[in-house]
Scaffold this motif. Structure first.
Motif, PDB file in Angstrom:
ATOM      1  N   LYS A 152       0.839  -1.184   0.000  1.00 54.35           N
ATOM      2  CA  LYS A 152       0.000   0.000   0.000  1.00 54.35           C
ATOM      3  C   LYS A 152       0.878   1.240   0.000  1.00 54.35           C
ATOM      4  O   LYS A 152       1.965   1.260   0.604  1.00 54.35           O
ATOM      5  CB  LYS A 152      -0.911   0.017   1.233  1.00 54.35           C
ATOM      6  CG  LYS A 152      -1.734  -1.243   1.345  1.00 54.35           C
ATOM      7  CD  LYS A 152      -2.689  -1.401   0.179  1.00 54.35           C
ATOM      8  CE  LYS A 152      -3.309  -2.761   0.150  1.00 54.35           C
ATOM      9  NZ  LYS A 152      -3.142  -3.475  -1.116  1.00 54.35           N
ATOM     10  N   VAL A 153       0.428   2.273  -0.604  1.00 56.34           N
ATOM     11  CA  VAL A 153       1.236   3.487  -0.693  1.00 56.34           C
ATOM     12  C   VAL A 153       0.782   4.533   0.315  1.00 56.34           C
ATOM     13  O   VAL A 153       1.413   5.580   0.440  1.00 56.34           O
ATOM     14  CB  VAL A 153       1.180   4.083  -2.107  1.00 56.34           C
ATOM     15  CG1 VAL A 153       1.801   3.132  -3.096  1.00 56.34           C
ATOM     16  CG2 VAL A 153      -0.260   4.379  -2.494  1.00 56.34           C
ATOM     17  N   THR A 154      -0.312   4.243   1.027  1.00 57.03           N
ATOM     18  CA  THR A 154      -0.835   5.234   1.972  1.00 57.03           C
ATOM     19  C   THR A 154       0.131   5.422   3.145  1.00 57.03           C
ATOM     20  O   THR A 154       0.768   4.470   3.601  1.00 57.03           O
ATOM     21  CB  THR A 154      -2.177   4.761   2.519  1.00 57.03           C
ATOM     22  OG1 THR A 154      -2.986   4.363   1.432  1.00 57.03           O
ATOM     23  CG2 THR A 154      -2.859   5.862   3.289  1.00 57.03           C
ATOM     24  N   SER A 195       0.096   6.963   7.028  1.00 60.95           N
ATOM     25  CA  SER A 195      -0.796   7.451   8.077  1.00 60.95           C
ATOM     26  C   SER A 195      -0.270   8.790   8.550  1.00 60.95           C
ATOM     27  O   SER A 195       0.584   8.869   9.431  1.00 60.95           O
ATOM     28  CB  SER A 195      -0.834   6.455   9.230  1.00 60.95           C
ATOM     29  OG  SER A 195      -1.259   5.209   8.748  1.00 60.95           O
ATOM     30  N   TYR A 196      -0.838   9.840   8.007  1.00 59.19           N
ATOM     31  CA  TYR A 196      -0.154  11.142   8.012  1.00 59.19           C
ATOM     32  C   TYR A 196       0.233  11.699   9.367  1.00 59.19           C
ATOM     33  O   TYR A 196       1.410  11.916   9.616  1.00 59.19           O
ATOM     34  CB  TYR A 196      -0.962  12.160   7.212  1.00 59.19           C
ATOM     35  CG  TYR A 196      -0.526  13.569   7.446  1.00 59.19           C
ATOM     36  CD1 TYR A 196       0.774  13.960   7.074  1.00 59.19           C
ATOM     37  CD2 TYR A 196      -1.344  14.481   8.058  1.00 59.19           C
ATOM     38  CE1 TYR A 196       1.192  15.236   7.300  1.00 59.19           C
ATOM     39  CE2 TYR A 196      -0.921  15.757   8.285  1.00 59.19           C
ATOM     40  CZ  TYR A 196       0.360  16.136   7.909  1.00 59.19           C
ATOM     41  OH  TYR A 196       0.767  17.397   8.135  1.00 59.19           O
ATOM     42  N   PRO A 197      -0.722  11.882  10.228  1.00 61.71           N
ATOM     43  CA  PRO A 197      -0.249  12.601  11.420  1.00 61.71           C
ATOM     44  C   PRO A 197       0.844  11.820  12.143  1.00 61.71           C
ATOM     45  O   PRO A 197       1.766  12.418  12.700  1.00 61.71           O
ATOM     46  CB  PRO A 197      -1.492  12.725  12.292  1.00 61.71           C
ATOM     47  CG  PRO A 197      -2.631  12.373  11.417  1.00 61.71           C
ATOM     48  CD  PRO A 197      -2.114  11.509  10.353  1.00 61.71           C
ATOM     49  N   GLU A 198       0.747  10.492  12.108  1.00 58.46           N
ATOM     50  CA  GLU A 198       1.775   9.730  12.820  1.00 58.46           C
ATOM     51  C   GLU A 198       3.060   9.675  12.019  1.00 58.46           C
ATOM     52  O   GLU A 198       4.143   9.890  12.545  1.00 58.46           O
ATOM     53  CB  GLU A 198       1.290   8.303  13.087  1.00 58.46           C
ATOM     54  CG  GLU A 198       0.142   8.178  14.067  1.00 58.46           C
ATOM     55  CD  GLU A 198      -1.204   8.172  13.396  1.00 58.46           C
ATOM     56  OE1 GLU A 198      -1.381   7.450  12.401  1.00 58.46           O
ATOM     57  OE2 GLU A 198      -2.101   8.921  13.842  1.00 58.46           O
TER      58      GLU A 198
END
Lengths: 638, 177, 342, 165, 100
Positions: B41-43, B45-48
């Motif tokens: 997956k390329v996502t 988990s932004y804030p972390e």
């Protein structure tokens, strides 16, 4: 249902041409001529092979008669009329003739009809004709035979009017159709009488019933046979219903050869032969048959003497020969009649096809006065034609000799005056045939061009085969005294019950003497004509119709039979119809109908005002009516 | 003209029977989607987890102070001149006595505004500045409710004295843009 | 009698709950699968792996403003989602979720109602399901909604025919319209499953089921690009939620039907050789049935992200000129073969 | 059982009345669907489940959808009926009631025997029995009706098609 | 067991409501629906009689009635759509000229 192979073959026989008809009729327009030819001829070839197979099987004794019931056709009170086929020696002989000659004529037609716009239609019709003809001879009951009978009539009509853009051809087709219908009426009435009398239409049942009932010459059986003979007259062009056949020459020549010489017109002979049990029980009818046959033979022969259209000569010749056959039947010599049917099929088909070859070569020229001298130009056709002429004239060894001789012999035995007339007819036959030959092939060229249309093999081959058959076909029925009459022997199971002739046979000496006398006379005629033909020809060609003496003018104009028919039958009917139309129809019937119609109209005009178009009111009225009815019920019903 | 090598010639040829059935094509399509189902997956988990910015990333501007905490900008106007989007305006003023601690030169920008709605973050102001006063950082211009709030004044632009912004690690693109 | 009724009541509640639960989690599964197929992660914030996401969605739906457009027909506008949802739920009544349980010597079939016309009942309920969509679209007083509902109506009527005829072939095989009988008839070895006997029928049924559920590639009634949201453009809050939910319930029912009619339902191939206690066998069978259902739900979602939407004329062409003749041919073939075998 | 019959009967009558008196055609359709459902319920009570299912599928599932479809297509939701005079409405209502009354009276006074003729056979409405009857005794009508359907189909297509065919 | 008379009365009432609807309303679509209602009342009676006579022929007749009404509705609605194209109204009175 366990079918023997013979039964399957029998069942398949008529339907092969039907399949051919279906294929050519439905998709023929898209096919090339070759394909159409292969389909048309192939289906006939297959049924011919099947016929040969059946014939061989019959000869080898594996069956006497073979029957197959395809399905119940019309259920009637006692039992049902089956769609069932039957083959016995009589049918088989007819079968061989129909499929064999039919095959040859199909082959010939491939060449003859080449380039015609209706090529596919032509072959479809021909195949359909063969189907119906096979149905006719294979039927085992009167109704199926009648179906075939009507079917061939239909095909004859279609093929006579094949070039339907020509108005006179259409008239000829119509004439043939109407004449046939008049004959069919007799046949139909005969059938009704048969059902009424014997309660069945099945051949076996009817014949058995008739034979057990016995009582020769009772009124019923005479009526039946006369009616059947009336039908046969229509189909086989006998007096008084013969006039359609010469006109039927409007159709393409192969049609004339197949339908109007070899097969369909002999259906009448077949019918009489098939019903010989009935006819044998009615000697009176047989004498009528003999009289009609002799009269037709002579009358047609005299007319043929003066015709100038090559096909018309042959047509009258056919009528005349059919008369011979009926004469034979009239004396109870069924085998002799059938023998002549077979040989006649060969040589008349040959002659017609030969004539067709001439017509084809000369760009559809049919008038004898425009021919002449073709002997050197068309040597093959000439030879063919010569064989046919010799065969029909009754020159020994050729087939016509044997068959005609047998007829003459039988008639002599029976009725000397009739024999004398037929003898004269035979001489006339020789005369008009050699006249035909001479006008067409001998002498000098008259008014036609030299660029003949060449014949291809498909046309030549049938001619050659038919020529051979015309020559050799007679050996199937060598004279009685030789003991080698194969046909007689073969057909004897069918005619085993013919008990009319129990007179002693003529002695060999008388027979040979008669034969020699006939041959000599014929030879004399030939010698006379051959030696003087130039003189005769020039005289005939230079003489106009109006200048003829009365005894020539009469036959040359066909004894004005058509005109008499017209005056005696057609015009009175027309006048009666006209009267009925003007008085009965217009004044009485129409008047009544119109008056009633007017009354209804005016009543409707008044009643129309009720219809406002407002559905609500309609419904309300309807509802009120329903309510009223129920109310009535409530008040009265309880 | 080929822009990439992934072009495909489109044709409307008659489909064969197998193609008309569509089922094989559906199967291949399903194969592709299922293959992707198990792919990495390329996502993020932004804030972390945060993605590293490229060293040449150009975010919101900052007006630097010198080591003493004095503003470097002298309101020369070169940045406004260089700005292709005409996003920069300024008003120059003379340094008063006693303000040496605040402004490095005698002239300073009394008002310095960048309209962030116009700015295209090209970095030409940074190039043009002779005093190394203006830099583009790696922080974003945040969203606002009103258009006016996007016009950043000195309050937003000048770096706080007690919270200096380090721009030394910012890479320079090689050569002029 | 009383325990029987109690059992039925419990069963109804359980099935209702299960249906709703599965439908709820289908939304989650859909988002997750879609994300996975697009190399994304999908919802993972609410709860572990985002497992609470459906609940969050529900909360959101309930708390949104319930809006009814000005020109709308208020009664029908409110009624429509309810019809859609209830008809969707009704179909699950006849689905056999398992064989019978034997408790205390009494037999309790795991099917709410074993109607002898089960298959017909299903098609009846499905045919009513279109009213929810039609009325919803019409009552919204919006052109897009109306277009969407008209599309839905014609699409559903069209595909019902092919579906019905495909089911007729199955009925011919089993000689009964009861789904329980149809499933029972597939017991035994795996090749007794109807999929091996009726592959064509299955493809037809499956395609029609997609169309009946308005799922991609047949989601024309709600295609976003053309009709905004189709029949539910004007809907908001839980009314919209019901519409969306009904779609997932439909999907669940279709999957259950497919696995019951073509994939042996609760039958596990060759399980009779293990000689397990009856109740254990039933439990295992039910589990297996649900596995099949989940498989088909996943299949629905895979298809959604694989095949692009049809054009409307293509849709009608497929339904009337390909699937229906094929279904008739399939039915005829089945009949002929059955006749020959007898 | 009997309660069910009366509930269904009353709701059938009420919804049928609603069909007639509804303002908007759409509501008429919906009430009619409700009537059909009650009738289907009666079928179930009469042990004709198969017929009930077919009834729902055909009437509710197909015919009424068609009605709704046409109404939506032609946008007929606004009632555009002319107001009829009161006396006419009265006439019509009274007419309907009179018909009803006379029919009921007719039934009431008639001497028909309404007791069951045969011993009741429970399998009468099952699919097997119906199929056997249909395909043995009524096969010809069945085939003819397929022709009727074909004709109706062609007719509908031709009529609904715009312009020349 | 409910007596047959009750079914009779029910179907009569439904029939009369249908008939009344035909009289009262002028909207062609509603007329159609009322006709369907009347047909259904007959169907109901047939089914009831089938049960009371223990004869399923009546149920077969119900099939045929459904079939005919389906055919009728399809053609009728097609006609209606066609008429609507000519005159954008479904009032039956506007088509009085069809009597000619």
């Amino acid at each position: 249902m366990n079918l023997t192979f013979a039964q399957i073959a029998l069942a398949a026989l008529p339907f092969l041409p039907l399949a051919g008809f279906a294929v050519n009729g439905l998709w023929g327009r898209r096919f090339k001529e070759t394909t159409i030819g292969i389909v048309g001829c192939g289906s006939i070839l297959l049924s011919f092979l099947l016929s040969v197979f059946l014939f061989m099987a019959n000869l080898s004794g594996s069956f006497a008669t073979v029957q197959v019931r395809l399905f119940d056709w019309i259920p009637v009170a006692n039992g049902s009329i089956g769609f069932s086929l039957m083959a016995d020696p009589l049918s088989l002989i007819m079968l061989l003739v129909i499929t064999g000659v039919g095959l040859l004529i199909h082959l010939y037609s491939v060449g003859y009809m080449h380039g015609d716009a209706g090529f596919a239609r032509f072959f479809a019709y021909l195949n359909l004709f063969i189907f119906f003809m096979l149905l006719l001879v294979l039927a085992d009951n009167f109704l199926l035979l009648f179906a075939g009978w009507e079917g061939v009539g239909l095909c004859s009509f279609l093929l006579i009017g094949f070039w339907f853009t020509n108005e006179s051809y259409n008239a000829a087709a119509k004439k043939a159709f109407v004449m046939n219908r008049i004959g069919d009426l007799g046949f139909l009435l005969g059938m009704f009488l048969i059902v009424f009398t014997y309660g069945s239409l099945n051949f076996d049942q009817v014949f058995t019933a008739a034979a057990t009932a016995g009582g020769a010459n009772n009124a019923t059986i005479i009526a039946i046979t006369l009616l059947l003979f009336w039908g046969a007259c229509g189909k086989s062009a006998q007096i008084p219903l013969y006039t359609w056949l010469p006109d039927a020459m409007a159709g393409p020549t192969p049609v004339s050869a197949l339908i109007h010489a070899a097969t369909m017109v002999t259906a009448g002979i077949y019918l009489v032969a098939r019903c010989h049990v009935l006819f044998s029980l009615a000697p009176f009818t047989l004498s009528v048959v003999l009289a009609v046959g002799v009269a037709t033979a002579l009358l047609a022969a005299t007319i043929a003497l003066f015709q100038t259209d090559i096909k018309k000569v042959l047509a009258y010749s056919t009528v005349s020969q059919l008369g011979y056959m009926f004469a034979a039947l009239g004396t109870g010599a069924y085998v002799a009649g059938l023998f002549h049917v077979v040989t006649h099929a060969f040589f008349k088909a040959l002659l017609f096809l030969g004539a067709g070859a001439v017509i084809h070569a000369l760009h559809h020229e049919q008038d004898l006065r425009n021919m002449g001298g073709l002997r050197t130009e068309l040597p093959f056709v000439y030879r063919i034609f010569l064989v046919g002429t010799l065969a029909i004239s009754g020159i020994p060894v050729f087939s016509g000799f044997f068959s005609k001789d047998e007829i003459l012999m039988n008639v002599f035995q029976h009725h000397t005056v009739a024999w004398g007339l037929l003898f004269i007819g035979a001489l006339l036959t020789t005369f008009y045939m050699f006249r035909l030959l001479a006008l067409a092939f001998w002498g000098e060229k008259r008014g036609h061009h030299a660029n003949y249309v060449p014949m291809n093999t498909t046309m030549k081959l049938p001619l050659a085969v038919l020529a051979f058959l015309s020559f050799a076909g007679g050996f199937a029925g060598l004279p009685e005294f030789t003991g080698l009459n194969w046909l007689h022997h073969y057909l004897s199971p069918v005619f085993s019950d013919v008990t009319l002739h129990n007179e002693p046979h003529l002695s060999i000496g008388v027979e040979l003497g008669l034969m020699a006398f006939t041959v000599l006379a014929i030879a004399g005629v030939i010698w006379f004509y051959a030696s003087r033909f130039k003189h005769l020809q020039t005289r005939e060609l230079n003489q106009l119709n109006g200048e003829l003496p009365w005894y020539k003018k009469l036959p040359a104009n066909k004894y004005y039979v058509d005109e008499w028919y017209n005056r005696l039958l057609v015009q009175p009917i027309n006048r009666l119809s006209d009267f009925l139309y003007r008085v009965a129809d217009t004044l009485i019937i129409d008047g009544l109908v119109n008056r009633i119609g007017g009354m209804v109209l005016s009543a409707g005009n008044r009643a129309r005002k009720l219809q406002s178009g407002d559905i609500g009111i309609y419904l309300y009225v309807m509802l009120a009516g329903a309510s009223g009815l129920f109310l009535l019920y409530v008040l009265l019903g309880s | 003209m080929r822009l990439t090598n992934r072009y495909k010639v489109v044709s409307d040829k008659k489909m064969t029977f197998a193609e008309k059935l569509y089922l094989p094509a559906i199967a291949t399509g399903l194969g592709i989607t299922i293959r992707h189902f198990f792919k990495q997956k390329v996502t993020i988990s932004y804030p972390e987890v945060k993605r590293e910015y490229a060293p040449v990333f150009r975010g919101r501007h900052v007006l630097k102070r010198d080591e003493n905490g004095a503003e470097r900008c002298t309101a020369c106007g070169l940045c406004a001149l260089a700005c292709p989007a005409e996003a920069i305006t300024m008003l120059a003023a003379e340094r008063k006595r006693g303000e040496e601690q605040l402004y490095r030169e005698e002239k300073y920008a009394e008002k310095y505004e960048i309209n962030m709605l116009r700015c295209i973050f090209c970095g030409l102001c940074e190039e043009a500045c002779p005093k190394e006063a203006i830099f583009l950082t790696d922080t974003h211009v945040t969203a606002e409710f009103h258009r006016d709030d996007f016009i950043y004044g000195k309050k937003q632009l000048v770096e706080p004295v007690d919270n200096r912004i380090d721009v030394s690690k910012r890479g320079k693109p090689s050569g002029r843009l | 009698m009383l325990p029987y009724i109690v059992f039925k009541l419990i069963l109804v509640l359980v099935i209702l709950g299960l249906t709703l639960l599965i439908a709820t989690y289908s939304t989650y599964a859909e988002r997750k699968i879609a994300a996975f197929m697009q190399d994304r992660l999908g919802p993972d914030r609410a709860g572990k792996f985002g497992l609470l996401q459906p609940i969050a969605d529900a909360v959101k739906f309930f708390t949104k403003e319930d809006f009814i457009p000005a020109g709308a027909d208020r009664v029908l506008f409110t009624l429509a989602p309810a019809i859609a949802m209830s008809t969707a739920l009704m179909a699950s009544v006849v689905i056999p979720f398992g064989n019978s349980l034997i408790l205390n010597g009494m037999e309790f079939p795991l099917q709410v109602a074993n109607l002898n016309i089960g298959v017909l009942y299903i098609s009846g309920v499905v045919s009513i399901g279109v009213y929810g969509i039609m009325l919803g679209g019409w009552a919204s007083n919006n052109k897009y909604s109306l277009l969407g509902s008209i599309r839905a109506a014609s699409q559903m009527i069209s595909y019902e025919i092919g579906m019905g005829i495909a089911m007729v072939a199955i009925i011919m095989m089993s000689g009964s319209m009861s789904l329980h009988d149809i499933v029972q008839q597939q017991a035994g070895p795996i090749w007794k499953w109807n999929i091996f006997v009726q592959p064509l029928g299955f493809i037809i049924f499956c395609t029609c089921a997609f169309a009946e559920c308005n799922r991609t590639p047949f989601d024309l009634p709600e295609c976003e690009q053309e009709l905004v949201g189709g029949y539910h453009t004007e809907y908001s809050s839980m009314k919209l939620g019901l519409f969306l939910f009904a779609e997932y319930v439909n999907m669940f029912v279709s999957s259950a039907l497919m696995s019951a009619m073509y994939f042996g339902g609760y039958n596990i191939p060759w399980i009779e050789h293990l000689n397990l206690p009856h109740n254990v066998e039933t439990a295992l069978g039910s589990a297996f049935f649900f596995i099949k259902i989940f498989f088909f739900i996943a299949f629905f979602m895979f298809i959604r992200w694989t095949i692009p939407r049809f054009r409307y004329d293509q849709l009608m062409h497929l339904g009337w000129r390909i699937l229906m003749p094929l279904a008739i041919v399939n039915m005829l073939l089945t009949g002929i073969i059955l006749l020959l075998i007898q | 059982m009997e309660i069910a019959f009366y509930v269904l009967a009353v709701s059938a009558i009420l919804s049928a009345l609603a069909v007639v008196f509804a303002k908007s055609p759409v509501y008429s359709v919906l009430w009619l669907i409700l009537t059909f459902f009650t009738i289907a319920g009666q079928y179930v009570l009469l042990n004709a489940q198969f017929l009930a299912a077919v009834h729902v599928i055909v009437y509710a599932g197909a015919i009424m959808v068609l009605f709704l479809f046409v109404i939506m297509l032609l946008n007929l939701n606004i009632a555009t009926e002319p107001v009829k005079p009161v006396y006419m409405r009265a006439y019509e209502i009274v007419g309907g009631c009179v018909l009803c009354l006379t029919m009921v009276a007719a039934i009431h006074t008639s001497s028909f025997e309404f007791t069951p003729v045969n011993a009741y056979d429970n399998s009468i409405g099952t699919i097997e029995k119906l199929g056997v009857t249909l395909y043995n005794n009524y096969i010809f009508i069945f085939e003819v009706s397929s022709l009727l359907f074909l004709a109706a189909m062609i007719g509908a297509v031709i009529l609904a098609k715009k312009g020349d065919i | 067991m409910i007596p047959l008379e009750h079914y009779l009365y029910l179907s009569i009432i439904l029939f009369c409501i249908g008939a009344m609807g035909v009289l009262l309303r002028r909207n062609m679509i509603i007329l159609f629906m009322c006709i369907e209602l009347m047909l259904n009342s007959a169907n109901l009676l047939l089914v009831a009689l089938s049960k009371f006579h223990s004869d399923n022929s009546a149920q077969i007749f119900v099939f045929f009635v459904m079939l005919v009404s389906a055919a009728e509705v399809s053609v009728g609605l097609a006609i209606l759509v066609m008429l609507y194209r000519n005159k954008p109204s479904t009032q039956i009175d506007l088509w009085k000229k069809l009597k000619e």
